[in-house]
Design an enzyme around this catalytic site. Structure first.
Site, PDB file in Angstrom:
ATOM      1  N   GLU A  21      47.656 -72.966 108.585  1.00 43.49           N
ATOM      2  CA  GLU A  21      48.866 -73.533 109.175  1.00 43.49           C
ATOM      3  C   GLU A  21      50.040 -73.487 108.197  1.00 43.49           C
ATOM      4  O   GLU A  21      51.156 -73.132 108.581  1.00 43.49           O
ATOM      5  CB  GLU A  21      48.619 -74.976 109.614  1.00 43.49           C
ATOM      6  CG  GLU A  21      47.543 -75.133 110.678  1.00 43.49           C
ATOM      7  CD  GLU A  21      46.167 -75.396 110.088  1.00 43.49           C
ATOM      8  OE1 GLU A  21      45.398 -76.159 110.706  1.00 43.49           O
ATOM      9  OE2 GLU A  21      45.856 -74.855 109.001  1.00 43.49           O
ATOM     10  N   ARG A  52      27.505 -58.590 104.763  1.00 39.51           N
ATOM     11  CA  ARG A  52      27.671 -59.283 103.478  1.00 39.51           C
ATOM     12  C   ARG A  52      29.098 -59.799 103.307  1.00 39.51           C
ATOM     13  O   ARG A  52      29.311 -60.912 102.828  1.00 39.51           O
ATOM     14  CB  ARG A  52      27.331 -58.340 102.327  1.00 39.51           C
ATOM     15  CG  ARG A  52      25.865 -58.005 102.186  1.00 39.51           C
ATOM     16  CD  ARG A  52      25.639 -57.070 101.001  1.00 39.51           C
ATOM     17  NE  ARG A  52      24.235 -56.683 100.863  1.00 39.51           N
ATOM     18  CZ  ARG A  52      23.780 -55.858  99.939  1.00 39.51           C
ATOM     19  NH1 ARG A  52      24.621 -55.290  99.061  1.00 39.51           N
ATOM     20  NH2 ARG A  52      22.494 -55.568  99.869  1.00 39.51           N
TER      21      ARG A  52
END
Length: 359
Positions: free
Chosen positions: A46, A178
């Site tokens: 944000e 991964r």
């Protein structure tokens, strides 16, 4: 919101111990700012989106994949930042179950006069952060078990040779896995036999290499192996049992290895439930286990596998090969662990299938 979720996905494997969040700010039908959780969990999505929007955030709508935080940690609350920026409306995919948030972010936004809507693409948002939610609800990370086997379920020849069971497309897919997990875990036998590096390669990139974890009850990992040699450059954690030699532990500590002691059960086998709890306490949200057979069997038997990814080649090795899952002592076919398929995909000459525990 779909864009916010796509941005959040970029943070998978890099944002722990924080969730992976995406934020898109829209004003007058145009995107004026966007962001996602930075490596290590900060800055938050944000605040990055608000910084990108600048003055254009005033009167705008923010689309956020997870409820904005409302507590003071190492950074001020994102809900307060939205109020200061003049956000008029906030659309949130799903709430944050973290007890420090858990509705407080939504309440703070509404108290500030911001119109709040919750639930847009909630299922997709929950699936994206299933690792973070699992750590909050169960105290352990989400565990993906990856097995690469021959057509008849073998991971190596009887001699132990395993390179390569599957082809380059399948191996590239695994490196992508991964990159989207916080850590990669293997057993000590696999570490000794294969001498892997467990890093992200094969054309995939990540700003934060995964933690390497070895379940090694007696600290048997060779000090001359590639994992130990790179411990200062990429985190290496060893899960070990009680009573390990103090001088051995000191040597590992001196080269930058983090040691996590956990209880053991019959035969000195690590208590995997306790081990996963220790990893959750260290902040991990998503762990990819790449075997071997003993560790895979223990995780399945303990009910710790949240998703099983099977990479199957067309090779047939035979009964003298090493099985993908070691003996589990099953005596009742109706009581064995059961998984249901959720995806099948061809990768070059191999097949990838994803399975979830049957409910």
């Amino acid at each position: 919101m779909a864009r916010a979720l796509a941005l959040a996905a970029r943070a998978l494997g890099n944002s722990w111990p924080n969730p992976a969040v995406g934020c898109v700010i829209v004003r007058d039908g145009a995107v004026v700012g966007e962001g996602w959780t930075a490596p290590g969990g900060r800055p938050h999505a944000e605040t990055q989106a608000l910084d990108a929007a600048g003055a254009k955030a005033s009167g705008a709508t923010a689309y956020v994949s997870l409820e904005p935080c409302a507590h003071h940690g190492l950074t001020p609350p994102c809900a307060d930042a939205m109020e200061r920026a003049g956000i008029a409306r906030c659309v949130i995919a799903t709430g944050d179950p973290d007890p420090r948030v858990a509705g407080r972010g939504i309440a703070r936004l509404r108290d500030a006069g911001i119109a709040v809507e919750v639930g847009l693409m909630a299922d997709e948002a929950s699936a994206l952060n299933e690792g973070f939610f699992t750590r909050i609800a169960r105290g352990r990370p989400w565990l993906t078990l990856k097995l690469a086997s021959s057509l008849d379920g073998r991971i190596a020849l009887g001699s132990g040779v395993s390179r390569w069971i599957t082809g380059p497309e399948a191996r590239g897919f695994v490196h992508g896995l991964r990159a989207r997990h916080d850590a990669v875990m293997i057993g000590a036998g696999t570490a000794r036999a294969d001498d892997p590096t467990l890093d992200v390669r094969e054309g995939h990139q990540t700003p934060r290499q995964p933690v390497r974890i070895v379940a090694d009850s007696t600290l048997s990992l060779p000090l001359t192996g590639r994992l130990a040699a790179t411990a200062r450059h990429q985190p290496l954690w060893l899960l070990h049992g009680p009573g390990v030699a103090r001088d051995r532990a000191q040597v590992f500590g001196d080269i930058g290895v983090e040691l996590l002691g956990v209880p053991t059960g019959e035969g000195g086998v690590l208590d995997l439930v306790a081990a996963m709890g220790a990893l959750g306490a260290r902040g991990l949200t998503r762990v990819l286990c790449e075997g071997g057979g003993q560790l895979a069997a223990g995780l399945i038997r303990s009910g710790l596998v949240d998703e099983l990814i099977l990479m199957t080649s067309g090779k047939v090795i035979g009964g003298d090969g090493i099985p993908a899952v070691a003996a589990m002592g099953a005596t009742d076919l109706g009581a064995v662990p059961r998984f249901v398929p959720i995806e099948h995909r061809q990768l070059g000459p191999d097949l990838m299938s994803r399975w979830r525990p049957a409910t």
